[in-house]
Write an enzyme that holds these catalytic residues in place. Sequence first.
Site, mmCIF file in Angstrom:
data_model
loop_
_atom_site.group_PDB
_atom_site.id
_atom_site.type_symbol
_atom_site.label_atom_id
_atom_site.label_comp_id
_atom_site.label_asym_id
_atom_site.label_seq_id
_atom_site.Cartn_x
_atom_site.Cartn_y
_atom_site.Cartn_z
ATOM 1 N N ASP A 239 3.755 65.477 44.806
ATOM 2 C CA ASP A 239 2.768 66.542 45.314
ATOM 3 C C ASP A 239 1.882 66.915 44.348
ATOM 4 O OD1 ASP A 239 4.374 67.318 47.645
ATOM 5 O OD2 ASP A 239 5.642 68.533 46.633
ATOM 6 N N ALA A 240 1.296 65.958 43.561
ATOM 7 C CA ALA A 240 0.130 66.308 42.606
ATOM 8 C C ALA A 240 -1.002 65.512 42.792
ATOM 9 C CB ALA A 240 0.675 66.036 41.079
#
Length: 295
Positions: A239-240
């Site tokens: 999620d980065a």
Amino acid sequence: METPVTSTASAKNTAVLLLHCPDRPGILADVTNFITVNHGNIIYLDQYVDHVENIFFMRIEWDLTHFNIPRAKVDDYFHTLYASKYGMTYYLYFSDQRPRMAIFVSKMSHCLYDLLARYVSGEWRVDIPLIISNHPDLEPAAKRFDIPYYCLPITKDNKAEQEAKELELLHKHKVDFIVLARYMQIISEDMISAYPLRIINIHHSFLPAFVGAKPYHAAFQRGVKIIGATGHYVTADLDAGPIIEQDVVRITHKDTLQDLISKGRDLEKIVLSRAVQKHIEHKILAYNNKTVIFN
């Protein structure tokens, strides 16, 4: 059987160049000159300079109708004359080559149906050769739209084996990019390496916040006034990855938990579709885990 409507919005055959390189004088003039002296008609041009990093970004599109250079040679000419000279990283696309998009789903249907509706209506110039899932629940949706559906259940013991089968399917169907439409599995580094900056995910928050399986429950308990959704490219850092699109919706004390879930899911499908559209239209340049989005 649903048949996609053919859009007439982009009747001309065009080429698109996306590029970035260290900024220096002459880049814009050389690139536009390459097109105009070869009788290409520029129909879109946007550029941006990051003065902190000293990086030049550009998107340019031109009509190929009277372009002198055969399309099979455009890449070679541009690389030899300009990309090498300026140290460019660039991507070349042609409008008549429809990208092929695979959709990954689990059990939630809201993002899937929104993607399929836009596909069938002809809103996007894209093909969807298959849908992959780790559950059988959404197979009826795939059948309704006449798209092959492959169910590959995943456990901690068979994850590597099933992902190998998924990659085999993706290669067989010549998939260009993947959309995770609330696919509740972590993608392995092998698949990310096979599709770098070509896997788009929708995250159920305005990153980074309220991670976990029940984000709206956590948001409800905190009494939030805004909830959000984030569309981003998938990288090895969970999620980065580079963020493509984000949006928020207001919440009041009158909203119930179900209201939050409903508003959140509406937002998820809208943000995901915006991110997918920008990717299809070749309007995204990723650099240093950030994106430049051309409008």
